[in-house]
Design a protein around this motif. Sequence first.
Motif, short mmCIF file in Angstrom:
data_model
loop_
_atom_site.label_atom_id
_atom_site.label_comp_id
_atom_site.label_asym_id
_atom_site.label_seq_id
_atom_site.Cartn_x
_atom_site.Cartn_y
_atom_site.Cartn_z
N HIS A 108 -11.34 5.03 8.46
CA HIS A 108 -10.16 4.86 8.59
C HIS A 108 -9.79 3.69 7.98
O HIS A 108 -10.27 2.43 8.43
N ASP A 162 1.24 6.92 6.09
CA ASP A 162 -0.33 7.10 6.67
C ASP A 162 -1.60 6.23 7.50
O ASP A 162 -2.12 7.08 8.77
N LYS A 163 -1.47 5.66 7.05
CA LYS A 163 -3.06 4.33 7.97
C LYS A 163 -2.01 4.61 8.96
O LYS A 163 -3.32 3.70 10.15
N PRO A 180 -4.20 -0.59 5.68
CA PRO A 180 -3.37 -0.85 4.54
C PRO A 180 -4.08 -1.96 3.69
O PRO A 180 -4.36 -3.16 4.48
N ASP A 238 1.07 -1.36 0.48
CA ASP A 238 0.12 0.09 0.06
C ASP A 238 0.71 1.32 0.14
O ASP A 238 1.57 2.02 1.08
N PRO A 239 0.72 2.40 -1.07
CA PRO A 239 1.94 3.62 -0.76
C PRO A 239 1.09 3.90 -0.26
O PRO A 239 1.84 5.50 0.71
N LEU A 240 0.25 4.59 1.03
CA LEU A 240 -0.14 4.91 1.93
C LEU A 240 0.39 4.03 2.99
O LEU A 240 -0.69 4.66 4.27
N LEU A 241 0.95 3.22 3.51
CA LEU A 241 0.98 2.53 4.48
C LEU A 241 1.16 2.98 5.32
O LEU A 241 1.33 3.32 6.85
N ARG A 280 -0.36 5.27 10.98
CA ARG A 280 -0.72 5.85 11.88
C ARG A 280 -1.89 6.61 12.47
O ARG A 280 -2.31 6.87 13.84
N ASP A 281 -2.29 6.59 11.09
CA ASP A 281 -4.06 6.87 11.78
C ASP A 281 -4.79 6.44 12.29
O ASP A 281 -5.56 6.52 13.35
N ASN A 318 -10.06 -3.02 3.74
CA ASN A 318 -10.80 -2.92 1.90
C ASN A 318 -11.48 -3.76 0.63
O ASN A 318 -11.43 -2.95 -0.07
#
Length: 363
Positions: free
Chosen positions: A284, A156-157, A287, A151-154, A159-160, A262
């Motif tokens: 939310h 950020d996700k 990943p 996941d390119p947003l690993l 931490r979120d 997802n």
Amino acid sequence: MRTGRPKTILIVTDEEHRQLQSLAHRSRTASFVARRARVVLACADGLTNTAVAKRLRVAPGTVGKWRRRFVAQRVDGLLDEPRPGTPRRITDDQIEAVIVRTLETTPRGATHWSTRGMAKASGLSAMAISRIWRAFGLQPHRAETFKLSPDPLLIDKVRDIVGLYMSPPEHALVLCVDEKSQIQALDRTAPLLPLRPGQAERGTHDYHRHGTTTLFAALDVKTGKVLGETRARHRAVEFRKFLDLIDRNVPGALDVHLILDNYGTHKTPLIRRWFAKRPRYHLHFTPTYGSWLNLVERWFGGLTAKQLRRGVYRSLAALEQAIREYIEAHNVESKPFVWTKSADEILASIARFAQRTLVTHTA
């Protein structure tokens, strides 16, 4: 006049006194070492051997022994000396050869070494191989699986979601939502043989299927309570009905943060429209390949272990009733799952694992 054997004069420095106090009172100190330290401390107070023996309830000869040992060898004298034994028959070079062969080679016609195979190849006994592997934490017979998230947003996700667990927002509810699909109502082909002294519960390996159901569940991160319902299918329509159930059970004054994976039914136009009409809901997503971040998965694991795996269900209704009973029993004594690892620690662990994978692949 007979005065007896003169006692050895014992003087303790400040540093030695601190060491003796630590040995005497530290919980990890062996009991016999702590007793010796207390003997020396009592002697340092000027007491006679007889008085020390009476206070600590040991023999006067024992007090004299450790008094003399301390005077001669100081604090180190209170520890047991290495005892003579049978000389080692396995050299360091042999141990190193076994470890290297275990880590860097495989036997012919097999994927991993066994104790007997390594013993035959190295000329040592199977028991010696077992002790070497145990000492160095080697378990060639075991293998585990892993999956790195692309996941390119690993970052950020992670931490979120971890931020929601460790520092949840005020005046809001954090819910971990997911579905457990294809839960089978299985009935064994013969009655179970119950648990008996010296014998585990036994059941047949084969079974009859009586249908499947899907459990939709929402775990309240703060309380650990679970809201759940079963459905015959797990399409977007069923998921929307479960969202309606959540909406009816959450006070209207609270914002709602939903942690989801997802799965396709969570992102259909029907579901997007449902959320668009309800701005108090905040989504939310975990990943890719990161369902372990969703705490409801941990609850699903408990459901499987405690109710489903060994359950016998002669109908789909019996299975669904058992699931409802498990949810009710859980909610009576619910406790929240406590998330302990920070996002930085998780990401650092993933980075180390990815680096090891890269080094192994390119070696």
